[in-house]
Design a protein around this motif. Structure first.
Motif, PDB file in Angstrom:
ATOM      1  N   ALA A 140       0.852  -1.189   0.000  1.00  0.00           N
ATOM      2  CA  ALA A 140       0.000   0.000   0.000  1.00  0.00           C
ATOM      3  C   ALA A 140       0.887   1.239   0.000  1.00  0.00           C
ATOM      4  N   THR A 141       0.248   2.411  -0.096  1.00  0.00           N
ATOM      5  CA  THR A 141       0.991   3.680  -0.116  1.00  0.00           C
ATOM      6  C   THR A 141       1.809   3.850   1.166  1.00  0.00           C
ATOM      7  N   LYS A 142       1.193   3.537   2.300  1.00  0.00           N
ATOM      8  CA  LYS A 142       1.906   3.537   3.584  1.00  0.00           C
ATOM      9  C   LYS A 142       2.116   2.084   3.980  1.00  0.00           C
ATOM     10  N   PRO A 143       3.291   1.533   3.696  1.00  0.00           N
ATOM     11  CA  PRO A 143       3.474   0.081   3.829  1.00  0.00           C
ATOM     12  C   PRO A 143       3.562  -0.448   5.264  1.00  0.00           C
ATOM     13  N   PHE A 144       4.061   0.349   6.213  1.00  0.00           N
ATOM     14  CA  PHE A 144       4.257  -0.184   7.566  1.00  0.00           C
ATOM     15  C   PHE A 144       2.928  -0.530   8.210  1.00  0.00           C
ATOM     16  N   SER A 145       2.823  -1.769   8.691  1.00  0.00           N
ATOM     17  CA  SER A 145       1.622  -2.215   9.388  1.00  0.00           C
ATOM     18  C   SER A 145       1.883  -2.350  10.881  1.00  0.00           C
ATOM     19  N   GLN A 146       2.891  -3.173  11.227  1.00  0.00           N
ATOM     20  CA  GLN A 146       3.227  -3.379  12.634  1.00  0.00           C
ATOM     21  C   GLN A 146       4.560  -4.087  12.759  1.00  0.00           C
ATOM     22  N   ASN A 147       5.099  -4.046  13.992  1.00  0.00           N
ATOM     23  CA  ASN A 147       6.316  -4.796  14.306  1.00  0.00           C
ATOM     24  C   ASN A 147       6.120  -5.438  15.676  1.00  0.00           C
ATOM     25  N   ARG A 148       6.338  -6.745  15.729  1.00  0.00           N
ATOM     26  CA  ARG A 148       6.221  -7.482  16.995  1.00  0.00           C
ATOM     27  C   ARG A 148       7.610  -7.894  17.464  1.00  0.00           C
ATOM     28  N   THR A 149       7.890  -7.616  18.736  1.00  0.00           N
ATOM     29  CA  THR A 149       9.168  -7.999  19.339  1.00  0.00           C
ATOM     30  C   THR A 149       8.882  -8.628  20.696  1.00  0.00           C
ATOM     31  N   GLY A 150       9.482  -9.798  20.956  1.00  0.00           N
ATOM     32  CA  GLY A 150       9.176 -10.457  22.222  1.00  0.00           C
ATOM     33  C   GLY A 150      10.207 -11.473  22.638  1.00  0.00           C
ATOM     34  N   ALA A 151       9.957 -12.067  23.818  1.00  0.00           N
ATOM     35  CA  ALA A 151      10.865 -13.070  24.386  1.00  0.00           C
ATOM     36  C   ALA A 151      10.093 -13.917  25.392  1.00  0.00           C
ATOM     37  N   GLY A 152      10.664 -15.064  25.735  1.00  0.00           N
ATOM     38  CA  GLY A 152      10.004 -15.918  26.711  1.00  0.00           C
ATOM     39  C   GLY A 152      10.736 -17.225  26.907  1.00  0.00           C
ATOM     40  N   PHE A 153      10.017 -18.197  27.469  1.00  0.00           N
ATOM     41  CA  PHE A 153      10.586 -19.493  27.811  1.00  0.00           C
ATOM     42  C   PHE A 153       9.735 -20.622  27.237  1.00  0.00           C
ATOM     43  N   ILE A 154      10.409 -21.725  26.906  1.00  0.00           N
ATOM     44  CA  ILE A 154       9.735 -22.931  26.427  1.00  0.00           C
ATOM     45  C   ILE A 154      10.152 -24.099  27.312  1.00  0.00           C
ATOM     46  N   LYS A 155       9.169 -24.833  27.827  1.00  0.00           N
ATOM     47  CA  LYS A 155       9.403 -25.998  28.678  1.00  0.00           C
ATOM     48  C   LYS A 155       9.022 -27.258  27.912  1.00  0.00           C
ATOM     49  N   LYS A 156       9.991 -28.158  27.731  1.00  0.00           N
ATOM     50  CA  LYS A 156       9.733 -29.430  27.062  1.00  0.00           C
ATOM     51  C   LYS A 156       9.144 -30.414  28.064  1.00  0.00           C
ATOM     52  N   ILE A 157       7.939 -30.905  27.777  1.00  0.00           N
ATOM     53  CA  ILE A 157       7.290 -31.893  28.637  1.00  0.00           C
ATOM     54  C   ILE A 157       7.722 -33.294  28.228  1.00  0.00           C
ATOM     55  N   ASN A 158       7.658 -33.554  26.920  1.00  0.00           N
ATOM     56  CA  ASN A 158       8.146 -34.822  26.358  1.00  0.00           C
ATOM     57  C   ASN A 158       8.456 -34.582  24.887  1.00  0.00           C
ATOM     58  N   GLU A 159       8.686 -35.650  24.133  1.00  0.00           N
ATOM     59  CA  GLU A 159       9.064 -35.501  22.718  1.00  0.00           C
ATOM     60  C   GLU A 159       7.966 -34.873  21.863  1.00  0.00           C
ATOM     61  N   LYS A 160       6.727 -34.976  22.326  1.00  0.00           N
ATOM     62  CA  LYS A 160       5.605 -34.468  21.539  1.00  0.00           C
ATOM     63  C   LYS A 160       5.052 -33.136  22.034  1.00  0.00           C
ATOM     64  N   LEU A 161       5.318 -32.783  23.276  1.00  0.00           N
ATOM     65  CA  LEU A 161       4.613 -31.673  23.902  1.00  0.00           C
ATOM     66  C   LEU A 161       5.550 -30.665  24.554  1.00  0.00           C
ATOM     67  N   LYS A 162       5.290 -29.372  24.281  1.00  0.00           N
ATOM     68  CA  LYS A 162       6.023 -28.274  24.916  1.00  0.00           C
ATOM     69  C   LYS A 162       5.030 -27.210  25.367  1.00  0.00           C
ATOM     70  N   LEU A 163       5.411 -26.432  26.383  1.00  0.00           N
ATOM     71  CA  LEU A 163       4.642 -25.288  26.839  1.00  0.00           C
ATOM     72  C   LEU A 163       5.474 -24.036  26.625  1.00  0.00           C
ATOM     73  N   LYS A 164       4.821 -22.950  26.239  1.00  0.00           N
ATOM     74  CA  LYS A 164       5.526 -21.708  25.926  1.00  0.00           C
ATOM     75  C   LYS A 164       4.868 -20.555  26.673  1.00  0.00           C
ATOM     76  N   LEU A 165       5.678 -19.738  27.337  1.00  0.00           N
ATOM     77  CA  LEU A 165       5.185 -18.557  28.041  1.00  0.00           C
ATOM     78  C   LEU A 165       6.076 -17.388  27.674  1.00  0.00           C
ATOM     79  N   GLY A 166       5.472 -16.305  27.208  1.00  0.00           N
ATOM     80  CA  GLY A 166       6.287 -15.179  26.783  1.00  0.00           C
ATOM     81  C   GLY A 166       5.551 -13.859  26.799  1.00  0.00           C
ATOM     82  N   TYR A 167       6.294 -12.829  26.474  1.00  0.00           N
ATOM     83  CA  TYR A 167       5.786 -11.452  26.394  1.00  0.00           C
ATOM     84  C   TYR A 167       6.214 -10.877  25.049  1.00  0.00           C
ATOM     85  N   PHE A 168       5.362 -10.038  24.451  1.00  0.00           N
ATOM     86  CA  PHE A 168       5.801  -9.309  23.273  1.00  0.00           C
ATOM     87  C   PHE A 168       5.104  -7.957  23.191  1.00  0.00           C
TER      88      PHE A 168
END
Length: 195
Positions: A140-168
């Motif tokens: 579009a004429t004004k191309p900027f829409s948004q920018n997301r920046t964040g960080a957090g932690f991932i906990k592996k439960i097993n080979e199939k399942l992980k939990l993720k908690l973060g902020y952005f």
């Protein structure tokens, strides 16, 4: 934001990806958006893969007001490039989207490109930290829409399942939003024979 992100391995090179996201302006009130995504991923190599898929979303465009919802379906195409920088796991993602929107009986078609840089760093066998930055540009004429920046932690439960908690933080042209993310990450492999 509450998320279920899943990847289902169908063959050595093909995966089915599914996502469901439920987003709120507040922690668990003031509904903002729900997104459902399905895609087919093909790996050319261990480092390069592509995804093509479909998204359906409903967005409450108001905040503590009564405004019409935005209904959208879109097609998307991803190019993913993975690498390692020492202990860091690195992913570059370029995503194109063709967006078909309906709000208050008015229809609109728009196009968007996103570039994201994602870094993961292992803390221990079952914990890792992550950070990312992703810019959204409209055709579009004004191309900027948004920018997301964040960080957090991932906990592996097993080979199939992980939990993720973060902020952005999402930066728009004239405003910004702080968000928490809670995700369940599920990876299944249909190429392995059940015992």
């Amino acid at each position: 934001w509450y998320m279920l992100n899943a990847s289902h391995k169908l063959s050595e090179k093909v995966k089915l990806t599914t996502n469901a996201h439920f987003r709120y302006y507040e922690l668990a009130s003031e509904y903002q958006q729900e997104i459902y995504r399905v895609g087919l991923n093909y790996s050319f190599t261990k480092k390069i893969n592509v995804t093509g898929g479909f998204v359906y979303s409903i967005t409450d465009t108001s905040y503590k007001e009564n405004l019409p919802d935005l209904y959208e379906y879109r097609f998307y195409q991803d190019l993913n490039i993975k690498d390692n920088w020492g202990e860091f796991q690195v992913k570059h993602r370029v995503r194109l989207a063709q967006r078909f929107k309906t709000k208050n009986s008015e229809k609109e078609v728009t196009h968007r490109i996103r570039y994201g840089l994602f870094l993961n760093y292992p803390i221990s066998k079952n914990w890792e930290t992550y950070t990312f930055s992703e810019i959204f540009l409209k055709f579009a004429t004004k191309p900027f829409s948004q920018n997301r920046t964040g960080a957090g932690f991932i906990k592996k439960i097993n080979e199939k399942l992980k939990l993720k908690l973060g902020y952005f933080y999402t930066k728009f042209s004239n405003s910004g939003l702080h968000r928490l993310q809670l995700a369940v990450i599920l990876n299944t492999d249909f190429t392995k024979k059940a015992i």
